[in-house]
Each structure stands twice: as structure tokens, then as C-alpha cells.
Design a protein around this motif. Structure first.
Motif, PDB file in Angstrom:
ATOM      1  N   ASP A  43       0.773  -1.369   0.074  1.00  0.00           N
ATOM      2  CA  ASP A  43      -0.013  -0.174   0.085  1.00  0.00           C
ATOM      3  C   ASP A  43       0.895   1.164  -0.064  1.00  0.00           C
ATOM      4  O   ASP A  43       0.277   2.517  -0.003  1.00  0.00           O
ATOM      5  N   HIS A  44       2.097   1.196   0.049  1.00  0.00           N
ATOM      6  CA  HIS A  44       3.244   2.425   0.187  1.00  0.00           C
ATOM      7  C   HIS A  44       3.860   2.410  -1.177  1.00  0.00           C
ATOM      8  O   HIS A  44       4.362   1.601  -1.721  1.00  0.00           O
ATOM      9  N   TYR A  45       3.965   3.647  -1.617  1.00  0.00           N
ATOM     10  CA  TYR A  45       4.806   4.098  -2.565  1.00  0.00           C
ATOM     11  C   TYR A  45       5.606   5.580  -2.594  1.00  0.00           C
ATOM     12  O   TYR A  45       5.170   6.558  -1.904  1.00  0.00           O
ATOM     13  N   CYS A  46       6.879   5.254  -3.129  1.00  0.00           N
ATOM     14  CA  CYS A  46       7.614   6.518  -3.093  1.00  0.00           C
ATOM     15  C   CYS A  46       7.561   7.223  -4.268  1.00  0.00           C
ATOM     16  O   CYS A  46       7.973   6.623  -5.242  1.00  0.00           O
ATOM     17  N   THR A  59       6.101  10.168   0.097  1.00  0.00           N
ATOM     18  CA  THR A  59       5.553   8.561   0.316  1.00  0.00           C
ATOM     19  C   THR A  59       4.128   8.816   0.565  1.00  0.00           C
ATOM     20  O   THR A  59       3.603   9.609   1.567  1.00  0.00           O
ATOM     21  N   VAL A  61       0.355   6.433   1.251  1.00  0.00           N
ATOM     22  CA  VAL A  61      -0.248   5.144   1.243  1.00  0.00           C
ATOM     23  C   VAL A  61      -1.632   5.095   0.779  1.00  0.00           C
ATOM     24  O   VAL A  61      -2.385   6.146   0.953  1.00  0.00           O
ATOM     25  N   TRP A  73      -5.650   8.149  -1.346  1.00  0.00           N
ATOM     26  CA  TRP A  73      -4.280   7.996  -0.764  1.00  0.00           C
ATOM     27  C   TRP A  73      -4.107   9.207   0.004  1.00  0.00           C
ATOM     28  O   TRP A  73      -4.755  10.276  -0.153  1.00  0.00           O
ATOM     29  N   SER A  75      -0.464  11.193   1.682  1.00  0.00           N
ATOM     30  CA  SER A  75       0.954  11.263   1.882  1.00  0.00           C
ATOM     31  C   SER A  75       1.193  10.846   3.420  1.00  0.00           C
ATOM     32  O   SER A  75       0.526  11.207   4.523  1.00  0.00           O
TER      33      SER A  75
END
Length: 138
Positions: A43-46, A59, A61, A73, A75
């Protein structure tokens, strides 16, 4: 926080549109300003973005993913932002509503980029919808 909203009708069913939008790491293909998006876990992306002559990193979620209707989402690190895609079936295919909120902190930084930020965020969010439409053949 500043808010931007985009609406578009894509000529594909909600399931196909949602399938593309839920592949967050592919958003780097949808905008010239997104350098990369790294998936950190489920579920997390940078995100790494280059805009107004600066590099921005944050980042996010994914807080809600309800196929094929909603993707949300927020941050958790870096540039403060949150967003929501809402998909609705319409006779032409799918109406997509993107709502994006963002905040640039720091008085000097905010003052320096305020004029460019809203058009820039508008451009990125519109590019994403346009390129998703291209991938869908809309």
C-alpha cells in the motif's frame, strides 16, 4: 490545503479504468514530471517528481481501494497531499473524478512556487487522466 478537481469521461468500463489507476507505480508513465514511483509494499509508494526546477519526493499510502469505484491515498512523508479517484459507470463508459489536495510548507518556498504549483499540479493530474484514456483506447 489547495484543492484541484478534474473530471473526464473515458470510453471504457469502470473495471478497466480502475485496473489501470490501481497500478500506482505505472503513473510515472503518465506524466512527464514524474521521475519514478517505487512500490515499497502493498500500500506504500515513494514518488519522485521534478517540477519548477526542483526535485520533490513523498511517500503515499493507499487508504481505500474499492474496485471499481474508489481509490484514495494520502502522503505519510514529504510533500503533504491526498487524493481520491471516484469512478462511475455512464452510458459512454466511465466518468472519473480526481480530487487532489496538496500543501507546500515553508514560507519562502511556498511564496516561490505558489504561482507555479497549481498550474503544475493541474498539468500532472490532467496528463494522468489523458494518458490513462490513451492506454484504454478512449
Amino acid at each position: 490545503m489547495a484543492t484541484i478537481e478534474h473530471r473526464a469521461v473515458l470510453t471504457a468500463p469502470p473495471e478497466r479504468v480502475f485496473a489501470l489507476l490501481s497500478r500506482v507505480e505505472d503513473f510515472a508513465d503518465y506524466s512527464d514530471l514524474i521521475r519514478s514511483i517505487e512500490r515499497l509494499d502493498a500500500d506504500h509508494y515513494c514518488w519522485n517528481v521534478h517540477a519548477v526546477g526542483m526535485d520533490w519526493s513523498f511517500t503515499v499510502v493507499v487508504t481505500e481501494s474499492r474496485a471499481p469505484e474508489v481509490l484514495v491515498w494520502k502522503s505519510v512523508k514529504g510533500v503533504r497531499n491526498s487524493g481520491r479517484y471516484e469512478l462511475t459507470a455512464v452510458p459512454e463508459g466511465t466518468e472519473v473524478v480526481l480530487t487532489l489536495e496538496y500543501e507546500v510548507k515553508g514560507r519562502l518556498l511556498e511564496k516561490a512556487v505558489r504561482k507555479a504549483t497549481q498550474p503544475l499540479v493541474n498539468k500532472v493530474s490532467q496528463q494522468i487522466l489523458d494518458r490513462v484514456a490513451e492506454r484504454l483506447g478512449s
